[in-house]
Write a protein that holds these residues in place. Structure first.
Motif, PDB file in Angstrom:
ATOM      1  N   ASP A   1      46.008  35.783 -25.250  1.00  0.00           N
ATOM      2  CA  ASP A   1      46.036  36.040 -23.806  1.00  0.00           C
ATOM      3  C   ASP A   1      47.401  35.714 -23.211  1.00  0.00           C
ATOM      4  O   ASP A   1      47.901  36.433 -22.334  1.00  0.00           O
ATOM      5  CB  ASP A   1      44.957  35.224 -23.100  1.00  0.00           C
ATOM      6  CG  ASP A   1      43.553  35.733 -23.376  1.00  0.00           C
ATOM      7  OD1 ASP A   1      43.411  36.879 -23.852  1.00  0.00           O
ATOM      8  OD2 ASP A   1      42.592  34.980 -23.119  1.00  0.00           O
ATOM      9  N   LEU A   2      48.017  34.617 -23.666  1.00  0.00           N
ATOM     10  CA  LEU A   2      49.360  34.276 -23.188  1.00  0.00           C
ATOM     11  C   LEU A   2      50.346  35.394 -23.514  1.00  0.00           C
ATOM     12  O   LEU A   2      51.149  35.804 -22.672  1.00  0.00           O
ATOM     13  CB  LEU A   2      49.833  32.969 -23.832  1.00  0.00           C
ATOM     14  CG  LEU A   2      49.235  31.660 -23.344  1.00  0.00           C
ATOM     15  CD1 LEU A   2      49.702  30.514 -24.239  1.00  0.00           C
ATOM     16  CD2 LEU A   2      49.632  31.377 -21.897  1.00  0.00           C
ATOM     17  N   LEU A   3      50.274  35.889 -24.757  1.00  0.00           N
ATOM     18  CA  LEU A   3      51.191  36.952 -25.174  1.00  0.00           C
ATOM     19  C   LEU A   3      50.889  38.268 -24.461  1.00  0.00           C
ATOM     20  O   LEU A   3      51.804  39.033 -24.144  1.00  0.00           O
ATOM     21  CB  LEU A   3      51.118  37.135 -26.695  1.00  0.00           C
ATOM     22  CG  LEU A   3      51.566  35.938 -27.534  1.00  0.00           C
ATOM     23  CD1 LEU A   3      51.355  36.233 -29.015  1.00  0.00           C
ATOM     24  CD2 LEU A   3      53.024  35.595 -27.268  1.00  0.00           C
ATOM     25  N   ALA A   4      49.602  38.525 -24.206  1.00  0.00           N
ATOM     26  CA  ALA A   4      49.239  39.751 -23.501  1.00  0.00           C
ATOM     27  C   ALA A   4      49.850  39.787 -22.107  1.00  0.00           C
ATOM     28  O   ALA A   4      50.297  40.840 -21.636  1.00  0.00           O
ATOM     29  CB  ALA A   4      47.717  39.879 -23.419  1.00  0.00           C
ATOM     30  N   ALA A   5      49.887  38.628 -21.442  1.00  0.00           N
ATOM     31  CA  ALA A   5      50.478  38.567 -20.102  1.00  0.00           C
ATOM     32  C   ALA A   5      51.967  38.891 -20.135  1.00  0.00           C
ATOM     33  O   ALA A   5      52.533  39.367 -19.145  1.00  0.00           O
ATOM     34  CB  ALA A   5      50.255  37.183 -19.498  1.00  0.00           C
ATOM     35  N   ASP A   6      52.611  38.657 -21.281  1.00  0.00           N
ATOM     36  CA  ASP A   6      54.029  38.991 -21.440  1.00  0.00           C
ATOM     37  C   ASP A   6      54.235  40.402 -21.985  1.00  0.00           C
ATOM     38  O   ASP A   6      55.364  40.826 -22.197  1.00  0.00           O
ATOM     39  CB  ASP A   6      54.691  37.989 -22.405  1.00  0.00           C
ATOM     40  CG  ASP A   6      54.683  36.567 -21.877  1.00  0.00           C
ATOM     41  OD1 ASP A   6      54.750  36.392 -20.646  1.00  0.00           O
ATOM     42  OD2 ASP A   6      54.614  35.626 -22.700  1.00  0.00           O
ATOM     43  N   ASN A   7      53.132  41.095 -22.229  1.00  0.00           N
ATOM     44  CA  ASN A   7      53.192  42.410 -22.883  1.00  0.00           C
ATOM     45  C   ASN A   7      52.475  43.470 -22.054  1.00  0.00           C
ATOM     46  O   ASN A   7      51.862  44.383 -22.596  1.00  0.00           O
ATOM     47  CB  ASN A   7      52.557  42.292 -24.284  1.00  0.00           C
ATOM     48  CG  ASN A   7      52.815  43.513 -25.144  1.00  0.00           C
ATOM     49  OD1 ASN A   7      53.945  43.987 -25.241  1.00  0.00           O
ATOM     50  ND2 ASN A   7      51.762  44.020 -25.791  1.00  0.00           N
ATOM     51  N   GLY A   8      52.522  43.317 -20.752  1.00  0.00           N
ATOM     52  CA  GLY A   8      51.913  44.321 -19.888  1.00  0.00           C
ATOM     53  C   GLY A   8      50.408  44.340 -19.906  1.00  0.00           C
ATOM     54  O   GLY A   8      49.792  45.336 -19.516  1.00  0.00           O
TER      55      GLY A   8
END
Length: 329
Positions: free
Chosen positions: A97-104
């Motif tokens: 989820d953290l990475l998704a927020a940085d990936n649009g």
């Protein structure tokens, strides 16, 4: 149909075990579990196991790994920590989820997303699940040579992309594992030893057995633990607070080594002092995220020294604009 065996806490929406365990289904596909199954006690009940017995817990988690994740070749040496699979998976979903927020908004997938598992343990569980769920690759460290050897055998058997490294100094966390030629990892994760001494861990084990009314069972207080575990997997000088403090301080000396630094924090009493330590390190972002692990809710403490836009740009560079793009949230 009867409800599945419940899990404590509320698991992540993407967790394969959010609806509970279907132990009968698992036992049909994993024969080693069958001898531990306790039949359903009524028409609305489901089969279960005795969670105070290490053999039963080990068989259940091996079944989850093999049946629900399709991972082959998982075998732990005697006495090593048997990972509770649903809670380990929850931690990975929180990182996703953290990475998704940085990936649009899309979870980035594929081996270009590389994580560092600090204290991989004999089970290699986080790389196994991270690769099975999201296709990620890993660097993983441990201070124990036997753990590295076991993790290496499991990784080879399961074809999990993980580079294992022995941490030469027990008081270090990042130093000695990540070097200047390694580049940047997308995230670090860590399930630090909770207890500060062998005596503290033994006392906690005795209380657990008393609470379960299993003091007369094989193992008993100070004997076999239901999830096993060697000393190095369960305690270190200063416990989790000292371990995570060292991680915070070392991350401040290598702020661009990861997009996100993270650690599981088991004790709510540790959080205030760790947050003070983080304030001294001055990261650009700090997050406290809930995970359900076993019988209690814990926190993932996450921090980044990069601004949001910087993380997005550097994650896009890792993914190379192609095969590692986002999947569904």
């Amino acid at each position: 149909p009867p409800p599945a065996a419940p899990l404590a806490g509320r698991l992540h929406a993407r967790n394969r075990h959010a609806a509970g365990y279907d132990i009968e289904r698992l036992a049909r596909s994993f024969p080693s579990l069958r001898e531990h199954v306790i039949p359903a006690s009524g028409p609305r009940a489901r089969a279960t196991i005795d969670f105070a017995r290490p053999g039963a817990v080990g068989a259940l988690n091996a079944a989850l790994i093999a049946v629900d994740y399709g991972i082959r070749g998982f075998a732990l040496p005697d006495g090593r920590l048997c990972p509770a699979v649903p809670g380990r998976a929850d931690y990975l979903h929180v990182i996703a989820d953290l990475l998704a927020a940085d990936n649009g908004g899309g979870v980035p997938r594929g081996p270009a997303v590389r994580g560092l598992d600090i204290g991989v343990g004999a089970s290699c569980i986080y790389p196994l699940l991270g690769h099975a769920e999201y296709g990620w690759s890993f660097v993983a460290s441990d201070v124990d040579e036997r753990s590295i050897s076991s993790a290496s055998a499991i990784a080879r058997a399961s074809r999990t992309p993980v580079e294992l490294r022995l941490q030469p100094r027990g008081e270090r966390v990042l130093a000695g594992v990540l070097g200047p030629l390694d580049g940047r990892v997308a995230f670090t994760l860590c399930n630090p030893p909770f207890y500060s001494s062998a005596a503290e861990e033994a006392a906690a084990a005795a209380r657990k057995w008393k609470g379960l009314r299993k003091g007369r069972a094989a193992g008993g207080p100070g004997g076999a633990r239901s999830f096993g575990g060697s000393d190095g997997e369960l305690w270190c000088p200063g416990g989790e607070r000292r371990f995570v403090t060292a991680l915070v301080r070392e991350s401040a000396r290598a702020p661009h080594a990861a997009l996100w630094f993270t650690s599981l924090v088991s004790s709510g009493r540790s959080l205030p002092k760790l947050l003070v330590e983080l304030s001294r390190a001055s990261p650009a972002r700090v997050e406290q995220l809930g995970v359900a692990t076993g019988n209690k809710a814990m926190r993932v403490l996450a921090w980044s020294f990069l601004e949001d836009a910087q993380r997005g740009e550097r994650l896009a560079a890792m993914l190379g604009g192609g095969g590692g793009g986002g999947g569904g949230g």
